[in-house]
Design an enzyme around this catalytic site. Sequence first.
Site, PDB file in Angstrom:
ATOM      1  N   ASN A  13      -3.949   6.555 -35.305  1.00  0.00           N
ATOM      2  CA  ASN A  13      -5.228   6.698 -34.614  1.00  0.00           C
ATOM      3  C   ASN A  13      -5.728   8.130 -34.688  1.00  0.00           C
ATOM      4  OD1 ASN A  13      -5.294   4.017 -33.607  1.00  0.00           O
ATOM      5  ND2 ASN A  13      -4.021   4.610 -31.859  1.00  0.00           N
ATOM      6  N   GLY A  41      -1.709   7.856 -32.531  1.00  0.00           N
ATOM      7  CA  GLY A  41      -1.184   6.535 -32.867  1.00  0.00           C
ATOM      8  C   GLY A  41       0.326   6.564 -32.764  1.00  0.00           C
ATOM      9  N   ASN A  45       2.643   9.214 -34.670  1.00  0.00           N
ATOM     10  CA  ASN A  45       3.315  10.240 -33.871  1.00  0.00           C
ATOM     11  C   ASN A  45       4.810  10.263 -34.152  1.00  0.00           C
ATOM     12  OD1 ASN A  45       0.822  10.641 -32.657  1.00  0.00           O
ATOM     13  ND2 ASN A  45       1.339   9.523 -30.787  1.00  0.00           N
ATOM     14  N   SER A 225      10.776  11.852 -15.950  1.00  0.00           N
ATOM     15  CA  SER A 225      11.429  13.108 -15.574  1.00  0.00           C
ATOM     16  C   SER A 225      12.897  12.945 -15.200  1.00  0.00           C
ATOM     17  CB  SER A 225      10.680  13.744 -14.396  1.00  0.00           C
ATOM     18  OG  SER A 225      10.695  12.883 -13.270  1.00  0.00           O
ATOM     19  N   GLY A 227      15.072  11.207 -17.052  1.00  0.00           N
ATOM     20  CA  GLY A 227      15.869  11.194 -18.267  1.00  0.00           C
ATOM     21  C   GLY A 227      15.811   9.855 -18.962  1.00  0.00           C
ATOM     22  N   ASP A 248       0.914  18.338 -21.009  1.00  0.00           N
ATOM     23  CA  ASP A 248       0.303  17.089 -21.484  1.00  0.00           C
ATOM     24  C   ASP A 248       1.420  16.145 -21.911  1.00  0.00           C
ATOM     25  OD1 ASP A 248      -1.185  15.064 -22.607  1.00  0.00           O
ATOM     26  OD2 ASP A 248      -2.056  16.279 -24.213  1.00  0.00           O
ATOM     27  N   THR A 250       0.963  13.167 -23.206  1.00  0.00           N
ATOM     28  CA  THR A 250       0.522  12.264 -24.269  1.00  0.00           C
ATOM     29  C   THR A 250       1.464  12.351 -25.470  1.00  0.00           C
ATOM     30  OG1 THR A 250      -1.769  12.660 -23.606  1.00  0.00           O
ATOM     31  CG2 THR A 250      -1.403  11.596 -25.736  1.00  0.00           C
ATOM     32  N   ASP A 254       6.682   8.922 -27.863  1.00  0.00           N
ATOM     33  CA  ASP A 254       6.752   8.788 -29.316  1.00  0.00           C
ATOM     34  C   ASP A 254       7.626   9.881 -29.923  1.00  0.00           C
ATOM     35  OD1 ASP A 254       4.970   6.656 -29.133  1.00  0.00           O
ATOM     36  OD2 ASP A 254       3.232   7.976 -29.327  1.00  0.00           O
ATOM     37  N   ARG A 287       3.067  21.191 -24.582  1.00  0.00           N
ATOM     38  CA  ARG A 287       1.970  21.443 -25.509  1.00  0.00           C
ATOM     39  C   ARG A 287       0.909  20.358 -25.373  1.00  0.00           C
ATOM     40  NH1 ARG A 287       5.922  22.460 -30.761  1.00  0.00           N
ATOM     41  NH2 ARG A 287       6.854  24.407 -30.006  1.00  0.00           N
TER      42      ARG A 287
END
Length: 307
Positions: A13, A41, A45, A225, A227, A248, A250, A254, A287
């Site tokens: 994507n 995507g 990723n 968070s 694990g 972030d 996001t 992945d 990041r």
Amino acid sequence: MKQQKILVVGSANTDMVIQTDHLPVLGETILGGTFFMNPGGKGANQAVAIARLGGKITFICKTGRDVFGHQSHQLFEDEGIDTSYIFSDSKYPSGIAMITVDHKAENCITVAPGANMNLTPTDLAKARSAIDEADIILLQLEIPMETVEYVAKVAKKQNKKVILNPAPAQPLSEELLSALYLITPNETEAELICGQKITDIDSVTKAANLIKAKGVKNVIITMGSKGAFVCTDTICELVPSYKVKAVDTTGAGDIFNGALVLAISEGRDWIEATRFACKTSAIAVTRVGAQSSAPYRNEVDVFNPEK
């Protein structure tokens, strides 16, 4: 040890991201957010994460014949990914994801899958040699289920290690589950698969064993968070996450999956492989972006955060 060949079959994507102070509620318009575009995507990723960590990786996906598709193809080549089996769709546009990220690094995502949902078993039959040559195959669920099931079925007959990241969450057939060497759901996805609510170590242990009872050889349930919980025939253990300041989240799952598969391909044991994946995803959440947040191998090797 000979470097194993990894095949990722999945989605590609373009992520359109807006950073805001908070996520909007129904009917709310928020002004003042920062906008940027990133390649994304789940399949892409994971493929990029593996490539940056030094894996020998082939990626199969389908993009539209548009600027986003051309950009994606070029980016994969720049990452050193084998793009021999990336299909171009004349009917559907490339996949797009609209992502809002708040100041706490939480996000909400809406995806228009486009060509991703037209990646068919017929396409995969044309890429059969990639399946035949692979040692490990990583799949997700942003492509048609029939395509996922086709790949798993073909790979199982050849005793390949088939790994499924069952996201986004949806029902899975017993035939698919029984073909898997490993499944890597998060807590919500695990609950959907087995019907067990996850609240603590006892319940996650029960959930993992219920999933194994459906025919999956090994289970790793990611728990944010907290694990990742590893359950095999010999161990059931929580591998703790690393404490970092998230910017972030996001694509973090992945990146975790890509790193995990890479570590497995290198012959690491379950705990060591999961710890490596936790470390890699910890770097990623510091990041912005999905693919762009995937760290390189040298960065992971020198990263030593607090657990």
